[in-house]
Scaffold this active site. Structure first.
Site, PDB file in Angstrom:
ATOM      1  N   HIS A 107     -22.559 -21.078   0.068  1.00 30.91           N
ATOM      2  CA  HIS A 107     -23.480 -21.116   1.207  1.00 30.91           C
ATOM      3  C   HIS A 107     -23.685 -22.532   1.751  1.00 30.91           C
ATOM      4  CE1 HIS A 107     -23.951 -16.954   0.474  1.00 30.91           C
ATOM      5  NE2 HIS A 107     -24.870 -17.009  -0.454  1.00 30.91           N
ATOM      6  N   GLU A 166     -24.447  -8.979   4.183  1.00 34.91           N
ATOM      7  CA  GLU A 166     -24.229 -10.255   4.862  1.00 34.91           C
ATOM      8  C   GLU A 166     -22.953 -10.146   5.689  1.00 34.91           C
ATOM      9  OE1 GLU A 166     -24.177 -13.292   1.675  1.00 34.91           O
ATOM     10  OE2 GLU A 166     -25.059 -11.683   0.498  1.00 34.91           O
ATOM     11  N   ASN A 222     -21.075 -17.925   1.823  1.00 35.56           N
ATOM     12  CA  ASN A 222     -20.228 -17.492   0.713  1.00 35.56           C
ATOM     13  C   ASN A 222     -19.466 -18.691   0.108  1.00 35.56           C
ATOM     14  OD1 ASN A 222     -18.820 -15.709  -1.123  1.00 35.56           O
ATOM     15  ND2 ASN A 222     -19.273 -14.070   0.306  1.00 35.56           N
ATOM     16  N   ARG A 223     -18.378 -18.434  -0.568  1.00 33.92           N
ATOM     17  CA  ARG A 223     -17.803 -19.467  -1.429  1.00 33.92           C
ATOM     18  C   ARG A 223     -16.580 -20.173  -0.852  1.00 33.92           C
ATOM     19  NH1 ARG A 223     -20.096 -15.557  -4.159  1.00 33.92           N
ATOM     20  NH2 ARG A 223     -21.451 -16.144  -5.884  1.00 33.92           N
ATOM     21  N   HIS A 241     -29.099 -13.745   5.138  1.00 32.33           N
ATOM     22  CA  HIS A 241     -29.173 -13.380   3.723  1.00 32.33           C
ATOM     23  C   HIS A 241     -30.464 -12.627   3.384  1.00 32.33           C
ATOM     24  CE1 HIS A 241     -28.246 -13.692  -0.539  1.00 32.33           C
ATOM     25  NE2 HIS A 241     -27.144 -14.365  -0.263  1.00 32.33           N
ATOM     26  N   SER A 242     -30.876 -11.694   4.236  1.00 36.99           N
ATOM     27  CA  SER A 242     -32.068 -10.889   3.913  1.00 36.99           C
ATOM     28  C   SER A 242     -31.746  -9.895   2.809  1.00 36.99           C
ATOM     29  CB  SER A 242     -32.559 -10.130   5.148  1.00 36.99           C
ATOM     30  OG  SER A 242     -33.225 -11.011   6.017  1.00 36.99           O
ATOM     31  N   TYR A 243     -32.717  -9.704   1.921  1.00 37.75           N
ATOM     32  CA  TYR A 243     -32.628  -8.676   0.879  1.00 37.75           C
ATOM     33  C   TYR A 243     -33.500  -7.513   1.332  1.00 37.75           C
ATOM     34  CZ  TYR A 243     -30.982 -12.165  -2.584  1.00 37.75           C
ATOM     35  OH  TYR A 243     -30.290 -13.129  -3.283  1.00 37.75           O
ATOM     36  N   ASP A 300     -20.818  -7.527  -5.434  1.00 35.14           N
ATOM     37  CA  ASP A 300     -20.990  -8.839  -4.805  1.00 35.14           C
ATOM     38  C   ASP A 300     -19.648  -9.133  -4.149  1.00 35.14           C
ATOM     39  OD1 ASP A 300     -21.775 -11.316  -4.010  1.00 35.14           O
ATOM     40  OD2 ASP A 300     -22.375 -12.041  -5.999  1.00 35.14           O
ATOM     41  N   GLN A 353     -20.453  -8.842   3.240  1.00 38.51           N
ATOM     42  CA  GLN A 353     -20.631  -9.018   1.801  1.00 38.51           C
ATOM     43  C   GLN A 353     -21.746  -8.081   1.378  1.00 38.51           C
ATOM     44  OE1 GLN A 353     -18.860 -11.281  -0.108  1.00 38.51           O
ATOM     45  NE2 GLN A 353     -20.029 -11.447  -2.011  1.00 38.51           N
TER      46      GLN A 353
HETATM   47  C1  GLA Z   1     -24.338 -14.247  -2.082  1.00 34.23           C
HETATM   48  C2  GLA Z   1     -23.356 -14.399  -3.127  1.00 34.23           C
HETATM   49  C3  GLA Z   1     -23.976 -13.971  -4.404  1.00 34.23           C
HETATM   50  C4  GLA Z   1     -25.224 -14.766  -4.688  1.00 34.23           C
HETATM   51  C5  GLA Z   1     -26.170 -14.661  -3.604  1.00 34.23           C
HETATM   52  C6  GLA Z   1     -27.346 -15.566  -3.840  1.00 34.23           C
HETATM   53  O1  GLA Z   1     -24.596 -12.928  -1.844  1.00 34.23           O
HETATM   54  O2  GLA Z   1     -22.176 -13.712  -2.901  1.00 34.23           O
HETATM   55  O3  GLA Z   1     -23.060 -14.143  -5.433  1.00 34.23           O
HETATM   56  O4  GLA Z   1     -24.900 -16.088  -4.842  1.00 34.23           O
HETATM   57  O5  GLA Z   1     -25.526 -14.985  -2.382  1.00 34.23           O
HETATM   58  O6  GLA Z   1     -27.836 -15.455  -5.114  1.00 34.23           O
END
Ligand code: GLA
Length: 378
Positions: A133, A343, A107-108, A206-208, A278, A315
């Site tokens: 990340h 996440e 994350n940020r 970070h799996s979708y 998000d 997240q």
């Molecule tokens: C995380 C972030 C999102 C995005 C994804 C990757 O989930 O919170 O904003 O950056 O990673 O695209």
């Protein structure tokens, strides 16, 4: 059986980028492994974990990426429920972080900077003014990890030494991550770390997911419960304001199972800022240990995903930035909201928020977090 044993004990020797690489294929635990590519003259190895119900998870030592998760629907029909690519090259580069382990700080981090023990550190900015990340070049999702099948479990061990100064972070950080597939259809992810200098650490997966099967439309009809009474609202750069806001009466209330899409287009300040969901949800917990984080149900297939974790937050990201520019497995084009991420992690930007739970790992301490993804049907 004797024959099989002797076959599986045979070491294969492969040449990759001029290097001789001894491989065991498959390992004694029944975990299959195959060469999947190479990066920086090191082999990328794809491990296949399979359980007694035929559930199968594939993961590689490049970025610890989970490449596929095959689970049955309520009729027993299997599908791959994670976004991904057919080849290792497909993940190089991987701007949406599909399937990967993310860190050193998932994350940020606002303005790519934090202060620790009186010293200010500067990180690469790769998300407007932020570090996302862990930075831009040698982040956990972009390196080849050491790897081996586990001897006593249906799983794989990934190890990585993130060197002092890497991406601007202090300390040699030793990481061990295991993926274990149990016979109760649970993928258990365990993270351990130690350091020789104090450092921020936030690690996530970070799996979708798309429980209809990857590439099979968007995830808006999935129903989700998130075990969180509060979330961390963000500013225009998706940095937490510091407030822990109640979800009550907002589109962030998922305490009762709700369609993901039911409120996602509401004219809500936070949804507009996030381009959808998000956001970091603060998990309701009674003490330490594993706590339910989320439960997702897909009505047409009956597939259910339950997430539990030792981490303080999750997240919830609805793939808002997927825009059709990534073509994944079997030529499937991943459009907006074709996958969601859960996440598990600490709150974003914690090193700059003294009031948030601590994310600083110190020498002599052992970092340990666990997250489980359990699959079933209803
Ligand atoms: C995380 C972030 C999102 C995005 C994804 C990757 O989930 O919170 O904003 O950056 O990673 O695209």
């Amino acid at each position: 059986m004797m024959l099989r044993r002797s076959l599986i004990a045979t070491a294969l020797v492969t040449t990759i980028g001029g290097l001789l690489v001894a491989q065991q294929n498959p390992s004694t635990s029944g975990v299959q492994q195959e060469r999947f590519g190479a990066r920086e003259e090191r082999p990328i190895i794809l491990y296949t974990l399979k359980n007694s119900h035929g559930v199968e998870v594939r993961a590689m030592n490049y970025g610890g990426i989970i490449q596929s998760v095959r689970v049955p629907d309520r009729e027993g029909k299997f599908a791959d429920v994670v976004l991904g690519h057919d080849t290792a090259e497909g993940y190089i580069p991987n701007p949406p972080y599909i399937g990967a382990i993310v860190g050193r700080y998932a994350n940020r981090i606002a303005n790519g900077t934090f202060t620790l023990d009186g010293k200010t550190y500067t990180l690469p900015k790769n998300d407007g003014p932020n570090t996302l990340h862990g930075g831009s070049t040698r982040t956990f999702d972009k390196v080849v990890w050491e790897s081996q099948p586990l001897k006593d479990k249906n799983g794989v061990l990934f190890e990585y030494l993130s060197k002092d100064g890497e991406e601007g972070f202090p300390g040699n950080l030793k990481l061990r991550v295991t993926y274990v597939l149990t016979d109760s259809n649970e993928l258990v992810i365990d993270y351990e770390a130690t350091t020789d200098k104090a450092t921020p650490l936030n690690i996530s997966q970070h799996s979708y997911f798309n429980l209809k099967g990857e590439g099979n439309g968007d995830i808006l009809d999935h129903e989700i419960m998130i075990n969180a009474d509060r979330f961390t609202p963000v500013d225009k750069n998706l940095i937490p304001t510091g407030e822990l806001r109640s979800v009550k009466g907002t589109p962030f209330d998922f305490t009762k199972s709700t369609r993901i899409g039911s409120r996602i287009e509401d004219n809500d300040e936070q949804l507009v800022l996030g381009h959808g969901y998000d956001h970091n949800f603060v998990l309701n917990r009674k003490g330490a240990g594993m706590t339910p984080a989320a439960r997702v149900y897909e009505p047409t297939t009956g597939r259910v995903l339950e997430v539990s974790t030792t981490q303080p937050a999750v997240q919830f990201y609805t793939g808002n930035f997927l825009d059709g520019s990534v073509t994944g497995k079997s030529g499937h084009v991943y459009k907006r909201r074709y996958g969601f991420c859960l996440e598990t992690q600490h709150y974003p930007d914690s090193p700059n928020h003294p009031g948030f739970p601590n994310t600083i790992l110190k020498p002599g301490e052992k970092f340990h977090q666990t997250t489980a993804f359990k699959f079933s049907t209803k």
